[in-house]
Scaffold this active site. Structure first.
Site, PDB file in Angstrom:
ATOM      1  N   SER A 136       0.996  -1.172   0.090  1.00 20.58           N
ATOM      2  CA  SER A 136      -0.106   0.063   0.030  1.00 20.58           C
ATOM      3  C   SER A 136       0.953   1.381  -0.044  1.00 20.58           C
ATOM      4  O   SER A 136       1.893   1.334   0.855  1.00 20.58           O
ATOM      5  CB  SER A 136      -0.789   0.042   1.012  1.00 20.58           C
ATOM      6  OG  SER A 136      -1.703   1.198   1.341  1.00 20.58           O
ATOM      7  N   LYS A 162      -1.137  -1.108  -4.227  1.00 21.13           N
ATOM      8  CA  LYS A 162      -2.386  -0.091  -4.161  1.00 21.13           C
ATOM      9  C   LYS A 162      -2.131   1.108  -3.759  1.00 21.13           C
ATOM     10  O   LYS A 162      -0.941   1.394  -3.036  1.00 21.13           O
ATOM     11  CB  LYS A 162      -3.052  -0.962  -2.679  1.00 21.13           C
ATOM     12  CG  LYS A 162      -3.898   0.162  -1.916  1.00 21.13           C
ATOM     13  CD  LYS A 162      -4.699  -0.781  -0.781  1.00 21.13           C
ATOM     14  CE  LYS A 162      -4.748  -0.057   0.650  1.00 21.13           C
ATOM     15  NZ  LYS A 162      -5.194  -0.640   1.673  1.00 21.13           N
ATOM     16  N   LYS A 164      -3.270   5.001  -2.582  1.00 17.08           N
ATOM     17  CA  LYS A 164      -4.116   5.725  -1.811  1.00 17.08           C
ATOM     18  C   LYS A 164      -4.722   6.978  -2.610  1.00 17.08           C
ATOM     19  O   LYS A 164      -3.841   7.486  -3.412  1.00 17.08           O
ATOM     20  CB  LYS A 164      -3.603   6.523  -0.501  1.00 17.08           C
ATOM     21  CG  LYS A 164      -3.329   5.542   0.353  1.00 17.08           C
ATOM     22  CD  LYS A 164      -4.507   4.877   1.177  1.00 17.08           C
ATOM     23  CE  LYS A 164      -4.008   4.046   2.304  1.00 17.08           C
ATOM     24  NZ  LYS A 164      -5.218   3.202   3.014  1.00 17.08           N
ATOM     25  N   ASP A 189      -7.544   2.862  -2.974  1.00 15.56           N
ATOM     26  CA  ASP A 189      -7.911   2.931  -1.257  1.00 15.56           C
ATOM     27  C   ASP A 189      -8.224   4.504  -1.167  1.00 15.56           C
ATOM     28  O   ASP A 189      -7.486   5.192  -1.221  1.00 15.56           O
ATOM     29  CB  ASP A 189      -7.113   2.233  -0.592  1.00 15.56           C
ATOM     30  CG  ASP A 189      -7.720   2.319   0.933  1.00 15.56           C
ATOM     31  OD1 ASP A 189      -8.971   2.377   0.959  1.00 15.56           O
ATOM     32  OD2 ASP A 189      -7.063   1.788   1.931  1.00 15.56           O
ATOM     33  N   GLU A 214     -11.106   0.313  -3.045  1.00 12.35           N
ATOM     34  CA  GLU A 214     -11.361   0.192  -1.443  1.00 12.35           C
ATOM     35  C   GLU A 214     -12.144   1.328  -0.955  1.00 12.35           C
ATOM     36  O   GLU A 214     -11.483   2.456  -0.999  1.00 12.35           O
ATOM     37  CB  GLU A 214     -10.152  -0.172  -0.914  1.00 12.35           C
ATOM     38  CG  GLU A 214     -10.116  -0.527   0.625  1.00 12.35           C
ATOM     39  CD  GLU A 214      -8.704  -0.960   1.040  1.00 12.35           C
ATOM     40  OE1 GLU A 214      -7.801  -1.189   0.043  1.00 12.35           O
ATOM     41  OE2 GLU A 214      -8.832  -1.067   2.441  1.00 12.35           O
ATOM     42  N   ASP A 239     -13.527  -1.857   3.613  1.00  8.86           N
ATOM     43  CA  ASP A 239     -12.702  -1.807   4.771  1.00  8.86           C
ATOM     44  C   ASP A 239     -13.284  -1.539   5.892  1.00  8.86           C
ATOM     45  O   ASP A 239     -13.899  -2.418   6.736  1.00  8.86           O
ATOM     46  CB  ASP A 239     -11.354  -1.176   4.172  1.00  8.86           C
ATOM     47  CG  ASP A 239     -10.437  -1.128   5.390  1.00  8.86           C
ATOM     48  OD1 ASP A 239     -10.625  -1.430   6.564  1.00  8.86           O
ATOM     49  OD2 ASP A 239      -9.217  -0.548   5.136  1.00  8.86           O
ATOM     50  N   LYS A 263      -9.257  -7.076   8.367  1.00  7.31           N
ATOM     51  CA  LYS A 263      -8.210  -6.468   9.386  1.00  7.31           C
ATOM     52  C   LYS A 263      -8.491  -7.173  10.837  1.00  7.31           C
ATOM     53  O   LYS A 263      -9.736  -6.832  11.227  1.00  7.31           O
ATOM     54  CB  LYS A 263      -8.227  -5.008   9.514  1.00  7.31           C
ATOM     55  CG  LYS A 263      -7.635  -4.389   8.223  1.00  7.31           C
ATOM     56  CD  LYS A 263      -7.652  -2.894   8.332  1.00  7.31           C
ATOM     57  CE  LYS A 263      -7.043  -2.309   7.226  1.00  7.31           C
ATOM     58  NZ  LYS A 263      -7.055  -0.890   7.079  1.00  7.31           N
ATOM     59  N   GLY A 291      -3.653  -3.990   6.311  1.00  8.45           N
ATOM     60  CA  GLY A 291      -2.620  -3.785   7.200  1.00  8.45           C
ATOM     61  C   GLY A 291      -3.126  -2.418   7.818  1.00  8.45           C
ATOM     62  O   GLY A 291      -3.822  -1.622   7.680  1.00  8.45           O
TER      63      GLY A 291
HETATM   64  O1  LIG Z   1       0.975  -0.847   4.699  1.00  8.36           O
HETATM   65  C1  LIG Z   1      -0.209  -1.239   5.576  1.00  8.36           C
HETATM   66  O2  LIG Z   1      -0.033  -1.689   6.657  1.00  8.36           O
HETATM   67  C2  LIG Z   1      -1.730  -0.742   5.032  1.00  8.36           C
HETATM   68  C3  LIG Z   1      -1.446   0.610   4.750  1.00  8.36           C
HETATM   69  C4  LIG Z   1      -3.055   1.191   4.590  1.00  8.36           C
HETATM   70  O3  LIG Z   1      -3.557   1.057   3.606  1.00  8.36           O
HETATM   71  C5  LIG Z   1      -3.465   1.836   5.706  1.00  8.36           C
HETATM   72  C6  LIG Z   1      -2.692   2.515   6.684  1.00  8.36           C
HETATM   73  C7  LIG Z   1      -3.468   3.135   7.658  1.00  8.36           C
HETATM   74  C8  LIG Z   1      -4.625   3.368   7.864  1.00  8.36           C
HETATM   75  C9  LIG Z   1      -5.534   2.669   6.980  1.00  8.36           C
HETATM   76  C10 LIG Z   1      -5.164   1.956   5.834  1.00  8.36           C
HETATM   77  C11 LIG Z   1      -6.055   1.124   5.020  1.00  8.36           C
HETATM   78  O4  LIG Z   1      -6.062   0.047   4.593  1.00  8.36           O
HETATM   79  O5  LIG Z   1      -7.252   1.801   4.655  1.00  8.36           O
HETATM   80 MG   LIG Z   2      -8.111   0.671   3.644  1.00 10.53          MG
END
Ligand SMILES: O=C(O)CCC(=O)c1ccccc1C(=O)O
Ligand SMILES: [Mg+2]
Length: 370
Positions: A136, A162, A164, A189, A214, A239, A263, A291
């Site tokens: 991510s 992925k 953001k 995401d 996402e 999520d 998660k 994550g």
């Molecule tokens: O590398 C990771 O741990 C996932 C990072 C990530 O996408 C995320 C990180 C912090 C808060 C929310 C998210 C998410 O998945 O939405």
């Molecule tokens: Mg997410």
């Protein structure tokens, strides 16, 4: 098994580089590491994935500390447990606070796996010996920088990228990435940055053949996601909206989600994570492991969970070195060509690095039966 002592530690770790999402930027990670000891002296660990600010959900590491100290630890200490699934029952009178519950539940699973002399993965019913993982990537200062960051991880072999997105950092960014990386599995995401009124804009993403989008809409919504999914060819993956097996069932039945990001902390622990996995498998809905920028203990739990068969899509469990100069486990979680080899020794399969833990500890407190 009977838990006779629990120690909470507030750990503080600096990330190698800031991680930016539509709701904020992470740089310093404050979190709780929980150590539980049972009457035979077996030690298990759990990690709270709550952040220091309530941006992703309503929990923080301080609300988790309060819940653990005042409610959850007193409920568990001295309680005779035959199986970790019973922890969910013991906590059932307490609403939500899923990340706090998961912290202690994870440690009980760890102890259970050690005492039954199997890996945590095997204790959960997982069979994969290696897992495919993606990565991510946060919002960058420019699209050019993003392309170079993505290129680095594609070259390392991560199986899915992925990125953001947020309003103003979406369609053009995804177009550039798709043009640069025509054959890479890419997804976006939004962390709830859009509303149903943005449907026309989100429809433009259909052009880029994304693996999924996402959580585009509100963090507490499933209705509007179902409406949006009817308009999009890109699969929606929820999520933030999924906190329980019931949430998963309702979202799948409504057509709000075609894929679920599981998660462990968000759903209250490994037992519920596994229940959601099993339900989705029956429904033909693929899942993947999300994550929370975890340190080693949380990461090890994610690795174990991902060995279950319906974790079909690569998750966000990148290697320790992507986040930390020095993680709190030995060995660290290593990703080789997009694959993590799952440890087979009893328990989580990684040892706590006490020296690192001491270095990162801001405060600690022990709770026992007397
Ligand atoms: O590398 C990771 O741990 C996932 C990072 C990530 O996408 C995320 C990180 C912090 C808060 C929310 C998210 C998410 O998945 O939405
Ligand atoms: Mg997410």
């Amino acid at each position: 098994m009977k838990i006779v002592e629990v120690t909470l530690r507030h750990l503080q770790m600096e990330m190698k580089s800031p991680f930016s999402t539509s709701f904020g930027t992470f740089q310093t990670k404050d979190f709780i590491l929980l150590e539980a000891i049972d009457e035979k002296g077996t030690v298990g660990y759990g990690e709270s994935v709550a952040f220091s600010s309530p941006w992703y959900n309503e929990e923080t590491f301080k609300t988790n500390w309060h819940m653990l100290e005042d409610f959850l630890i007193p409920l568990i200490l001295g309680k005779e447990l035959n199986h970790p699934d019973e922890v969910t029952e013991v906590f059932s009178a307490i609403r939500k606070n899923n990340m706090a519950k998961s912290t202690i539940e994870g440690a009980v699973w760890d102890i259970y796996a050690q005492q039954s002399n199997q890996s945590l993965a095997a204790a959960l019913g997982g069979t994969k010996t290696q897992i495919d993982v993606g990565i991510s990537i946060g919002i960058q200062n420019s699209v050019e920088e993003l392309v170079e960051v993505v290129r680095g991880y594609v070259e390392e072999g991560y199986k899915r990228i992925k990125v953001k997105i947020k309003p103003g950092w979406d369609v053009d960014v995804m177009r550039t990435l798709r043009n640069e990386f025509p054959d890479v599995a890419i997804m976006a995401d939004a962390n709830s940055a859009y509303r149903l009124e943005d449907t026309a804009l989100l429809k433009q993403l259909d052009e880029f053949n994304l693996t999924m989008i996402e959580q585009p809409l509100a963090s507490d919504d499933i209705i509007d996601h179902a409406t949006l999914q009817k308009e999009l060819s890109t699969p929606i993956c929820l999520d933030e909206s999924i906190h329980s097996l019931e949430d998963a069932r309702k979202a799948v039945e409504l057509g709000a989600t075609k894929i679920i990001n599981i998660k462990i902390g968000r759903v209250g622990g490994l037992t519920v994570a596994k229940q959601i996995h099993d339900y989705c498998m029956n429904q033909g809905v693929p899942v993947w492991c999300g994550g929370m920028l975890e340190a080693g203990i949380g990461r090890a739990h994610n690795v174990a969970l991902t060995t279950l068969p319906n974790f079909i899509l690569p998750g966000d469990t990148a290697g320790s070195s992507r986040y930390w100069v020095k993680d709190i486990i030995e060995p660290e979680v290593v990703v080789d060509k997009g694959v993590i080899h799952v440890p087979t020794s009893a328990g989580i399969g990684y040892k706590l690095d006490y020296k690192a833990v001491e270095d990162y500890t801001v405060m600690k407190k022990t709770y026992n039966l007397d």
